[in-house]
Design an enzyme around this catalytic site. Structure first.
Site, PDB file in Angstrom:
ATOM      1  N   HIS A 168       0.811  -1.221   0.000  1.00  0.00           N
ATOM      2  CA  HIS A 168       0.000   0.000   0.000  1.00  0.00           C
ATOM      3  C   HIS A 168       0.848   1.276   0.000  1.00  0.00           C
ATOM      4  O   HIS A 168       0.362   2.338  -0.345  1.00  0.00           O
ATOM      5  CB  HIS A 168      -1.034  -0.002   1.145  1.00  0.00           C
ATOM      6  N   HIS A 230       7.442  -2.438   2.335  1.00  0.00           N
ATOM      7  CA  HIS A 230       7.361  -0.974   2.239  1.00  0.00           C
ATOM      8  C   HIS A 230       8.739  -0.307   2.127  1.00  0.00           C
ATOM      9  O   HIS A 230       8.968   0.545   1.278  1.00  0.00           O
ATOM     10  CB  HIS A 230       6.644  -0.385   3.455  1.00  0.00           C
TER      11      HIS A 230
END
Ligand code: BG6
Length: 473
Positions: A168, A230
């Site tokens: 995300h 991430h």
């Protein structure tokens, strides 16, 4: 654009915090087709009616919005609920068979151990036939071997060009801005290499604790939860070569080269270049909080990790990339700091060369989005005898957008449109795991300690220069 989203894990935390809310925003903004439909799938025994009222209530608690508001109710009205045991492919196929032949996107917001079963059920129901797409939430596996197993099994059911793996962070606008900054400007590329850059620091500091996800965390720890995905994606965007275009595979090819060039950690290098910690009780944002509660019968795991990584290629040879992330740290802050080399020949009296501040570019992604370039400058006037240089921060920030979107909004829209550019390809996932495994192996062979740190601090003191403080940058 596809018009149906089948959401697996529809009673889970991720769905209730972010996914349903993102869908509500997209519907509100008219970005989805008029007949767009959500099929929520989970094991719990709800009817359409009971699920809808549970969802409204849960969104008030978990997403912090009014579940009865018109925006949320408009989304809920488009949601149907289907009961299925997600471990049972035949049951999934039976329960979803009636949807055929919709053009759908199936989003697996579930633990990775369920991915293959669910995909088999979808396949049997005809819901993976082209042009349907499959979205997988992170983590994809727990190490290289399990990731390969999942990728292999998934690719046997659906072709890679229709598999969308979510990280995300790639859906966050300021992360995409890294591409704009690097490749939309000529100035930076000329100095974006080992000749001019001394080091790069990437910090993802959270004030939140593990709260409620102890079981998952005990299995994963901060290295697998945050660095494998991430933080390595951020590192790729900073370090990759300029891609020939923004076409998904062209960008992914460049990211992959960076991941494959990461210097594997050995027992010796891990001792000097990694540190891990686990938070104990403390005070965060003025509130007393408990320490990390490890579930019974699990091995200790880290909630803080610092790693000094090297990318073995011409551009970055011997430039340290320091990565640090932790839960229950003093502040919430995600930032990338590019530290340039000092001036090679210093001609000023004040300050002395030793006290001069080398140029630095600071890109802050969270909580606020700012870009700051630090120069040395002089405020000299005719009445002064000598030039005196001082650091001058140049603020390059964009005006604050009034409509800051949730990362999942962008990613859901891209998955429904069929744009894979911001999703992660199977080989990227595997290359990232391969480097992470080298750290895990080194920790295992050296029995690397996990140092305690007080919640609300910046991590364990033993981490030395692997601790990154926003103030110090
Ligand atoms: C998730 C991790 O992927 O990212 C969480 O599993 C973490 O542990 C979260 O808290 C951080 O995301 P963000 O967007 O809040 O920085």
């Amino acid at each position: 654009m596809h018009d149906t989203l089948i959401l697996f894990g529809a009673t889970g935390d991720l769905a209730h915090r972010y996914i349903f809310l993102s869908l509500a925003h997209l519907i509100r903004d008219g970005l989805l087709p008029p007949h767009f439909k959500i099929v929520a799938v989970a094991r719990q025994n709800y009817t359409n009616e009971t699920f809808r009222s549970y969802l409204a209530e849960s969104m008030t608690k978990k997403a912090g919005v009014d579940g009865q508001s018109a925006v949320i109710q408009a989304m809920i009205a488009r949601t149907e609920y289907v009961v299925a045991d997600l471990r049972d492919a035949a049951e999934i196929a039976r329960q979803l068979g009636h949807l055929r032949p919709l053009h759908c996107v199936s989003f697996l917001a579930t633990p990775p151990s369920l991915f293959v079963n669910i995909a088999e059920g979808l396949k049997a129901a005809g819901l993976l036939d082209a042009p349907s797409r499959l979205v997988l939430e992170k983590p994809i596996g727990r190490d290289l071997a399990s990731a390969k197993e999942i990728n292999h099994a998934i690719n046997a059911l659906v072709s890679e060009d229709r598999v969308y793996r979510i990280d995300h962070y790639l859906g966050k606008a300021p992360v995409q801005n890294l591409l704009a900054l690097r490749f939309g400007n000529t100035l930076l590329e000329a100095v974006w290499n080992r000749q001019w850059i001394k080091s790069v620091d990437i910090l993802v500091a959270e004030t939140a604790g593990v709260d409620g996800r102890e079981g998952y965390y005990a299995q994963y720890g901060a290295l697998r939860d945050m660095v494998q995905n991430h933080m390595l994606q951020l590192l790729c965007l900073i370090a990759m070569e300029p891609p020939g275009s923004l076409e998904a595979d062209i960008v992914r090819d460049e990211k992959l080269k960076v991941l494959r060039a990461l210097r594997p950690m050995t027992a010796a290098s891990a001792a000097a270049s990694t540190a891990r910690g686990q938070y104990s009780a403390g005070v965060v944002s003025g509130k007393s909080v408990k320490g990390f509660q490890l579930p019974a019968d699990t091995t200790p795991t880290e909630t803080f990790v610092g790693v000094r990584a090297y990318i073995d290629n011409w551009r970055w040879a011997d430039v340290p990339f320091r990565l640090a992330t932790g839960k229950r740290l003093a502040e919430r802050c995600t930032q990338i700091v590019v530290n340039f080399r000092p001036v090679s020949h210093w001609i000023f009296e004040k300050p002395t060369q030793k006290h001069a501040t080398p140029n630095r570019m600071m890109i802050r992604l969270q909580p606020e989005e700012t870009i700051e370039l630090n120069f040395m400058s002089s405020l000299s006037g005719p009445e002064w005898g000598a030039l005196e240089l001082q650091p001058l921060p140049l603020n390059l920030s964009m005006p604050l957008s009034t409509n800051r979107r949730i990362a999942y909004e962008r990613l859901l829209l891209d998955a429904l449109h069929g744009n894979p550019a911001l999703f992660v390809r199977n080989d990227e996932i595997e290359a990232a795991w391969s480097w992470i495994d080298s750290i895990v192996d080194a920790w295992r062979t050296t029995d690397a300690p996990i140092y305690p740190y007080a919640a609300g601090s910046w991590g364990p003191d033993e981490a030395g220069d692997l601790l990154l403080y926003p103030e110090a940058t």
